[in-house]
Design a protein around this motif. Structure first.
Motif, PDB file in Angstrom:
ATOM      1  N   PHE A  63       1.016  -1.055  -0.281  1.00 30.24           N
ATOM      2  CA  PHE A  63       0.317   0.062  -0.033  1.00 30.24           C
ATOM      3  C   PHE A  63       1.090   1.247  -0.465  1.00 30.24           C
ATOM      4  O   PHE A  63       0.393   2.221  -0.739  1.00 30.24           O
ATOM      5  CB  PHE A  63      -0.832   0.167   1.141  1.00 30.24           C
ATOM      6  CG  PHE A  63      -1.856   1.283   1.683  1.00 30.24           C
ATOM      7  CD1 PHE A  63      -3.091   1.477   0.737  1.00 30.24           C
ATOM      8  CD2 PHE A  63      -1.200   2.324   1.950  1.00 30.24           C
ATOM      9  CE1 PHE A  63      -3.859   1.928   1.193  1.00 30.24           C
ATOM     10  CE2 PHE A  63      -2.290   3.285   1.923  1.00 30.24           C
ATOM     11  CZ  PHE A  63      -3.602   3.331   1.884  1.00 30.24           C
ATOM     12  N   LEU A  64       2.105   1.089   0.920  1.00 26.09           N
ATOM     13  CA  LEU A  64       2.787   1.869   1.090  1.00 26.09           C
ATOM     14  C   LEU A  64       3.912   2.658  -0.526  1.00 26.09           C
ATOM     15  O   LEU A  64       3.955   3.719  -0.539  1.00 26.09           O
ATOM     16  CB  LEU A  64       3.290   2.163   1.945  1.00 26.09           C
ATOM     17  CG  LEU A  64       3.677   2.311   3.877  1.00 26.09           C
ATOM     18  CD1 LEU A  64       4.523   2.841   4.534  1.00 26.09           C
ATOM     19  CD2 LEU A  64       2.505   3.593   3.841  1.00 26.09           C
ATOM     20  N   ASN A  65       4.087   1.184  -1.008  1.00 25.79           N
ATOM     21  CA  ASN A  65       4.695   1.359  -2.149  1.00 25.79           C
ATOM     22  C   ASN A  65       4.252   2.516  -3.802  1.00 25.79           C
ATOM     23  O   ASN A  65       4.151   3.031  -3.874  1.00 25.79           O
ATOM     24  CB  ASN A  65       4.849   0.402  -2.954  1.00 25.79           C
ATOM     25  CG  ASN A  65       5.791  -0.239  -3.965  1.00 25.79           C
ATOM     26  OD1 ASN A  65       6.561   0.837  -3.800  1.00 25.79           O
ATOM     27  ND2 ASN A  65       6.249  -0.886  -4.491  1.00 25.79           N
ATOM     28  N   SER A  66       2.086   2.100  -3.063  1.00 22.29           N
ATOM     29  CA  SER A  66       1.546   3.034  -4.327  1.00 22.29           C
ATOM     30  C   SER A  66       1.254   4.400  -4.049  1.00 22.29           C
ATOM     31  O   SER A  66       1.343   5.273  -4.773  1.00 22.29           O
ATOM     32  CB  SER A  66       0.059   1.901  -4.604  1.00 22.29           C
ATOM     33  OG  SER A  66      -1.046   2.760  -4.924  1.00 22.29           O
TER      34      SER A  66
ATOM     35  N   ILE B 250       8.848   7.009   2.124  1.00 22.88           N
ATOM     36  CA  ILE B 250       8.511   6.435   1.857  1.00 22.88           C
ATOM     37  C   ILE B 250       9.370   4.912   0.977  1.00 22.88           C
ATOM     38  O   ILE B 250       8.847   3.598   1.265  1.00 22.88           O
ATOM     39  CB  ILE B 250       6.941   6.608   1.565  1.00 22.88           C
ATOM     40  CG1 ILE B 250       6.462   7.412   2.561  1.00 22.88           C
ATOM     41  CG2 ILE B 250       6.147   5.042   1.376  1.00 22.88           C
ATOM     42  CD1 ILE B 250       4.613   7.607   1.739  1.00 22.88           C
ATOM     43  N   GLY B 251       9.617   4.891  -0.229  1.00 23.53           N
ATOM     44  CA  GLY B 251       9.940   4.313  -0.956  1.00 23.53           C
ATOM     45  C   GLY B 251      11.215   3.753  -0.314  1.00 23.53           C
ATOM     46  O   GLY B 251      11.727   2.137   0.147  1.00 23.53           O
TER      47      GLY B 251
ATOM     48  N   LEU C  32      14.271  -1.193   2.949  1.00 23.92           N
ATOM     49  CA  LEU C  32      14.706  -1.780   3.443  1.00 23.92           C
ATOM     50  C   LEU C  32      13.907  -2.867   4.415  1.00 23.92           C
ATOM     51  O   LEU C  32      14.960  -3.413   4.439  1.00 23.92           O
ATOM     52  CB  LEU C  32      15.146  -0.390   4.673  1.00 23.92           C
ATOM     53  CG  LEU C  32      16.341   0.096   4.240  1.00 23.92           C
ATOM     54  CD1 LEU C  32      15.906   1.822   5.375  1.00 23.92           C
ATOM     55  CD2 LEU C  32      17.526  -0.105   4.591  1.00 23.92           C
ATOM     56  N   VAL C  33      13.097  -2.440   4.879  1.00 24.78           N
ATOM     57  CA  VAL C  33      12.372  -3.428   5.190  1.00 24.78           C
ATOM     58  C   VAL C  33      11.911  -4.670   4.443  1.00 24.78           C
ATOM     59  O   VAL C  33      12.221  -6.001   5.253  1.00 24.78           O
ATOM     60  CB  VAL C  33      10.830  -3.066   5.434  1.00 24.78           C
ATOM     61  CG1 VAL C  33      10.254  -3.442   6.926  1.00 24.78           C
ATOM     62  CG2 VAL C  33      10.690  -2.182   6.636  1.00 24.78           C
TER      63      VAL C  33
ATOM     64  N   ALA D  32      18.592   3.783   2.787  1.00 18.65           N
ATOM     65  CA  ALA D  32      19.292   3.634   4.098  1.00 18.65           C
ATOM     66  C   ALA D  32      19.732   4.978   3.880  1.00 18.65           C
ATOM     67  O   ALA D  32      19.762   5.846   4.714  1.00 18.65           O
ATOM     68  CB  ALA D  32      20.370   3.274   4.315  1.00 18.65           C
ATOM     69  N   LEU D  33      20.452   5.771   2.235  1.00 14.33           N
ATOM     70  CA  LEU D  33      21.151   6.782   2.138  1.00 14.33           C
ATOM     71  C   LEU D  33      19.755   7.533   2.165  1.00 14.33           C
ATOM     72  O   LEU D  33      19.449   8.822   2.954  1.00 14.33           O
ATOM     73  CB  LEU D  33      21.855   6.775   1.681  1.00 14.33           C
ATOM     74  CG  LEU D  33      23.077   5.922   0.929  1.00 14.33           C
ATOM     75  CD1 LEU D  33      23.472   6.748   0.237  1.00 14.33           C
ATOM     76  CD2 LEU D  33      23.604   6.788   2.299  1.00 14.33           C
ATOM     77  N   ILE D  34      18.580   7.495   1.789  1.00 14.02           N
ATOM     78  CA  ILE D  34      17.622   7.718   1.510  1.00 14.02           C
ATOM     79  C   ILE D  34      16.878   8.125   2.842  1.00 14.02           C
ATOM     80  O   ILE D  34      15.731   9.140   3.454  1.00 14.02           O
ATOM     81  CB  ILE D  34      16.213   7.144   0.630  1.00 14.02           C
ATOM     82  CG1 ILE D  34      16.422   7.067  -1.141  1.00 14.02           C
ATOM     83  CG2 ILE D  34      14.579   7.787   0.872  1.00 14.02           C
ATOM     84  CD1 ILE D  34      15.812   6.473  -1.788  1.00 14.02           C
ATOM     85  N   LEU D  35      16.755   7.179   3.894  1.00 12.67           N
ATOM     86  CA  LEU D  35      16.039   7.868   5.405  1.00 12.67           C
ATOM     87  C   LEU D  35      16.905   8.273   5.644  1.00 12.67           C
ATOM     88  O   LEU D  35      16.081   9.399   6.531  1.00 12.67           O
ATOM     89  CB  LEU D  35      16.146   6.036   5.744  1.00 12.67           C
ATOM     90  CG  LEU D  35      15.747   6.679   6.848  1.00 12.67           C
ATOM     91  CD1 LEU D  35      14.669   6.381   7.560  1.00 12.67           C
ATOM     92  CD2 LEU D  35      15.877   4.517   7.668  1.00 12.67           C
ATOM     93  N   PHE D  36      18.437   8.982   5.897  1.00  5.29           N
ATOM     94  CA  PHE D  36      18.605   9.542   6.579  1.00  5.29           C
ATOM     95  C   PHE D  36      19.218  11.194   6.169  1.00  5.29           C
ATOM     96  O   PHE D  36      19.557  11.728   6.428  1.00  5.29           O
ATOM     97  CB  PHE D  36      20.353   8.414   7.107  1.00  5.29           C
ATOM     98  CG  PHE D  36      19.756   7.823   8.143  1.00  5.29           C
ATOM     99  CD1 PHE D  36      19.166   7.830   9.230  1.00  5.29           C
ATOM    100  CD2 PHE D  36      19.923   6.104   7.833  1.00  5.29           C
ATOM    101  CE1 PHE D  36      18.760   7.040   9.606  1.00  5.29           C
ATOM    102  CE2 PHE D  36      19.692   5.661   8.212  1.00  5.29           C
ATOM    103  CZ  PHE D  36      19.467   5.855   9.753  1.00  5.29           C
TER     104      PHE D  36
END
Lengths: 632, 205
Positions: free
Chosen positions: A109-112, A172-173, A178-179, A206-210
């Motif tokens: 769902f989050l992917n969409s 979100i992506g 990562l998960v 991981a880079l996107i997240l941080f």
């Protein structure tokens, strides 16, 4: 409980347009990312051509200076945020779950949702062309130029809000992948057996997240300055313009590695496959990727050597930047040693990959030159910098994307692209690229500043600019050839075999092309690195299944992500135009009303998502067996 | 998939991690909190860079009333404790106790938010508005982002309380409660830093 009876739920599947608007299937979302990212790539490319037409001769007036600033800003912003990243997201969506033997991503769902927020953010940014002026403060939007004093119209508002909305999708992506990679790998797929492309997507995520939350704060602060008269970056209110530079580059430098690492991954897969050899130095590749990701956060101030941070800061950031050349060099040598002694096939995908290696090395060498702070004072804000970052982004990332698209096209669409047109695409694009940008190094060394609208005759810039413009048109021709290839291929029969290159090494080549909705009829058992190649070498036809055949649980499609994107789009427009639209009733601006309405759509969708349980549906064994019989 | 997790009608000890969906949610939320850390880290950096730029407005040491802020801190820290009790009730499958602790958490959160709104209104009357100076802009942005997080948490946990009352505790509702409590702890930790960096450091100048 609900799950125990999930078999009884009716299968709800949409078709046609509704299918695409509601899909939560990572493969379809990958195609949506490719379509939208491809569209914005053409828009950004068109802007680049207009820039090059303006600069082909001295004192040209093809576009006005204001329009030139808009084109320049929108070219950079579009190419980075709306073309390059989405096309990478296309590849990671299409391929990563298949490479790790997963049936889906962790959060379909989050992917969409990520896709639709990106798309509406991108549309919002480009709406500015039709409403009285695009952003024109450069893709870096430095203060105070981006503040209301020098940018009184709505251009930079579109930049701030468009990127904010699109950035939500990216974040979100990143979390989703990562998960997915941590939790959803097939049995036996240990971290050190993961394909290199999956590894690079893991580190990129991981880079996107941080990195992205820093941009979120920077954009929010700039928005507060512009819309609500805050004083973050306005010196007359006590603010600090250099603070924006720090925040922007703390995000912006990791962003560069977010872009290039996946290209490294693609190149590793393609070179290994078409050299018919195991990737040389796999574990050092993994280590180098992690190290580049880590160092990527330590070097942001090398964009600010001339800001005046002082010799100590400049020296430290200079050394940290040069350090990155070490893991990058490891990668270059590993690719060369992978090719060494291999039986190399020079098809289109591999031509792009092999072309990438020397081109990226050139971009890397100028990077080390720029990392030397004293020398940077000479190169800063000149065409030398323009040449450098186009060598790493176009010569690195875009060549990598072309390579990956040719390589995985059969897996995504069930049809292989035409090799003759493909090779023509490569040569025109490759030669056009070097023609455009190689000469710009020398333009920069001769003193031509970047971001200028036009230049005087007699400075020695004329011929080089003309050559550069000719090169740009050659790149455009290459892109048109690629589009032609896509269109003609679309009319060919959908007959690509599961392993169209016959030398596939990783799990995505063990399942039909295109992959069925559930990816793997039975989750495969992974017995080593290059899982499929290992089975081939052991004389097996395919993977050993890790589970018996059974019904497969699938998530339900949903229209909510689409409406959440719409809600954010409406909210952004409302808040942006609040000063212009007058009052709804006494003392309450109509724009805020519209903005709150948009946010209500967003929160309403979140509410519905929380209270309505998604039981999904099951694909039964008979249907899976039918698929197997039909396509195997 | 989840079908095998509670065949005999019994929930496992940690129902939030009984299904792959639950485990994905918990891990994904930890990562999300990692991103939130960068978000607040950037806000703190901006505040630290700008906190002495008061222009004509009142400086921090005159403005802040530590008594009020200490009371708000105590309330929020207590709400973190009650959310721990809620998760304990989740693990022992006591739905009524779980709902009760969540209600107490929400009430304490609302109390904190009420004090913060009172505080902001008071500051505006003291001449410390959002547009007064770089100090005031970055103060309201940092503390306001935190307050917005508290407000969102209150709405979120309230919605979960209704869902728990209607649907009971199962492997779908358990991860939701668990990650909401993670979220609540996180905004509590952020507040500890705000209390230190904004208020205590503001008092000492």
């Amino acid at each position: 409980m609900a799950h125990a009876h999930a078999h009884t739920h009716a299968v709800k599947r949409h078709s046609g347009l509704m299918d695409w608007l509601t899909t939560v299937d990572h493969k379809k979302i990958g195609i949506l990312y490719l379509l939208a990212g491809g569209f914005f790539f053409l828009v950004g490319g068109l802007e680049a051509l207009l820039i090059r037409i303006q600069l082909w001769k001295p004192m040209n007036d093809f576009v006005s200076a204001d329009t030139f600033n808009e084109l320049l800003t929108m070219h950079g912003t579009t190419m980075i945020f709306l073309a390059a990243m989405p096309i990478l997201f296309a590849l990671m969506n299409a391929i990563v779950p298949l490479q790790i033997g997963a049936r889906d991503v962790a959060f379909p769902f989050l992917n969409s949702l990520g896709f639709w927020t990106f798309l509406f953010g991108g549309i919002l940014l480009n709406v500015s062309w039709f409403t009285g002026g695009a952003p024109d403060a450069g893709w870096t939007a430095y203060a105070p130029l981006a503040g209301t004093t020098y940018n009184g119209d709505h251009g930079v508002d579109y930049y701030v809000l468009g990127l904010q909305v699109a950035g939500i999708g990216t974040l979100i992506g990143g979390i989703n992948f990562l998960v997915t990679i941590i939790n959803m790998r097939a049995p036996g797929m240990t971290f050190m057996r993961m394909p290199m492309f999956t590894w690079t997507i893991f580190i990129t995520s991981a880079l996107i997240l941080f990195a992205f939350p820093a941009l979120t704060v920077g954009l929010a602060a700039l928005m507060f300055d512009r819309l609500f008269d805050a004083n973050f970056f306005d010196p007359s209110g006590g603010g600090n313009a250099v603070l924006w530079e720090h925040i922007f580059w703390i995000f912006g430098h990791p962003e560069v590695y977010i872009l290039i690492l996946p290209a490294f991954g693609v190149i590793s897969e393609v070179i290994s496959t078409f050299s018919r050899k195991r990737l040389f130095g796999y574990s050092s590749m993994v280590f180098a990727t992690i190290l580049i990701g880590f160092l990527g956060f330590m070097v942001w101030a090398h964009h600010m050597f001339t800001t005046g941070l002082g010799p100590v800061a400049n020296a430290l950031f200079s050394i940290a930047t040069m350090l990155i050349a070490v893991p990058t060099g490891i990668k270059i040598f590993n690719w060369l040693f992978t090719m060494w002694g291999g039986s190399i096939i020079f098809n289109t995908a591999n031509l792009f990959a092999v072309g990438f290696v020397p081109t990226f090395v050139m971009g890397g060498v100028t990077g080390v030159m720029l990392a030397a702070a004293p020398a940077d004072f000479q190169y800063h804000d000149s065409y030398f910098v323009v040449a450098h970052f186009h060598y790493v982004i176009v010569g690195g990332l875009i060549l990598g994307i072309f390579s990956g698209l040719h390589y995985w096209w059969p897996k995504m669409f069930g049809r292989a692209l035409n090799e003759t047109i493909g090779k023509l695409t490569f040569w025109t694009f490759f030669i056009g690229f070097h023609l455009t940008f190689f000469i710009q190094h020398f333009l920069g060394l001769l003193g031509m500043p970047r971001r200028i609208w036009t230049y005087l005759d007699g400075l020695g810039f004329n011929e080089m600019n003309l050559i550069s413009t000719i090169g740009a048109f050659l790149m455009a021709l290459g892109t048109i050839l690629f589009l032609l290839n896509i269109v003609t291929t679309a009319f060919k029969p959908k007959n690509a075999p599961a392993d169209p290159w016959e030398d596939g090494r990783t799990l995505e080549w063990t399942i039909p092309s295109p992959a069925p909705e559930y990816n793997f009829a039975q989750t495969p058992l992974v017995r080593g690195y290059d899982a499929y190649w290992k089975e081939k070498m052991d004389g097996h036809k395919g993977m050993t299944p890790a589970e018996p055949l059974g019904p497969i649980h699938m998530p339900s499609p949903s229209i909510l992500p689409f409406f959440m994107g719409v809600g954010l789009f409406i909210a952004a427009l409302g808040f942006m135009y609040a000063p212009d639209w007058g009052d709804m009733f006494d003392g309450f601006k109509a724009g805020y009303g519209v903005g709150i309405f948009g946010l209500l759509i967003l929160f309403g969708c979140m509410f519905l998502r929380s209270v309505i349980d998604d039981h999904g549906f099951h694909i039964e064994e008979e249907e899976i067996l039918k698929d197997k019989g039909g396509k195997a | 998939m989840s079908a095998h997790s509670h065949v005999d009608g019994q929930l496992p000890h940690e129902p939030e991690k009984a299904t792959l969906e639950g485990r994905n949610k918990v891990l994904g939320f930890w990562l999300f909190l990692g991103g939130e850390t960068v978000l607040f880290g950037t806000l703190f950096s901006a505040f630290l860079a700008l906190r002495h730029q008061v222009l004509g407005g009142p400086p921090a040491e005159e403005l802040f009333n530590l008594g009020l802020v200490a009371a708000a801190t105590l309330i929020l820290l207590t709400s973190s404790l009650t959310s721990v009790f809620a998760v304990h009730a989740l693990h022992t499958h006591q739905v009524k106790s779980l709902i009760m602790w969540l209600i107490i958490t929400v009430v304490l959160g609302a109390g904190f938010l009420g004090l913060e709104i009172y505080e902001f209104v008071h500051y505006v009357h003291e001449g410390h508005g959002f547009t007064t100076s770089a100090f005031s802009s970055s103060f309201y942005t940092l503390v306001g982002f935190h307050g917005a997080h508290v407000a969102f948490g209150i709405l979120w946990i309230s919605l979960l309380i209704i869902q728990l009352a209607k649907k009971g505790l199962n492997t779908t509702t358990a991860p939701k409660v668990y990650i909401a409590s993670m979220y609540w702890h996180f905004i509590d930790v952020v507040w500890v830093f705000i209390f230190t960096v904004v208020y205590l450091m503001g008092k000492v100048g």
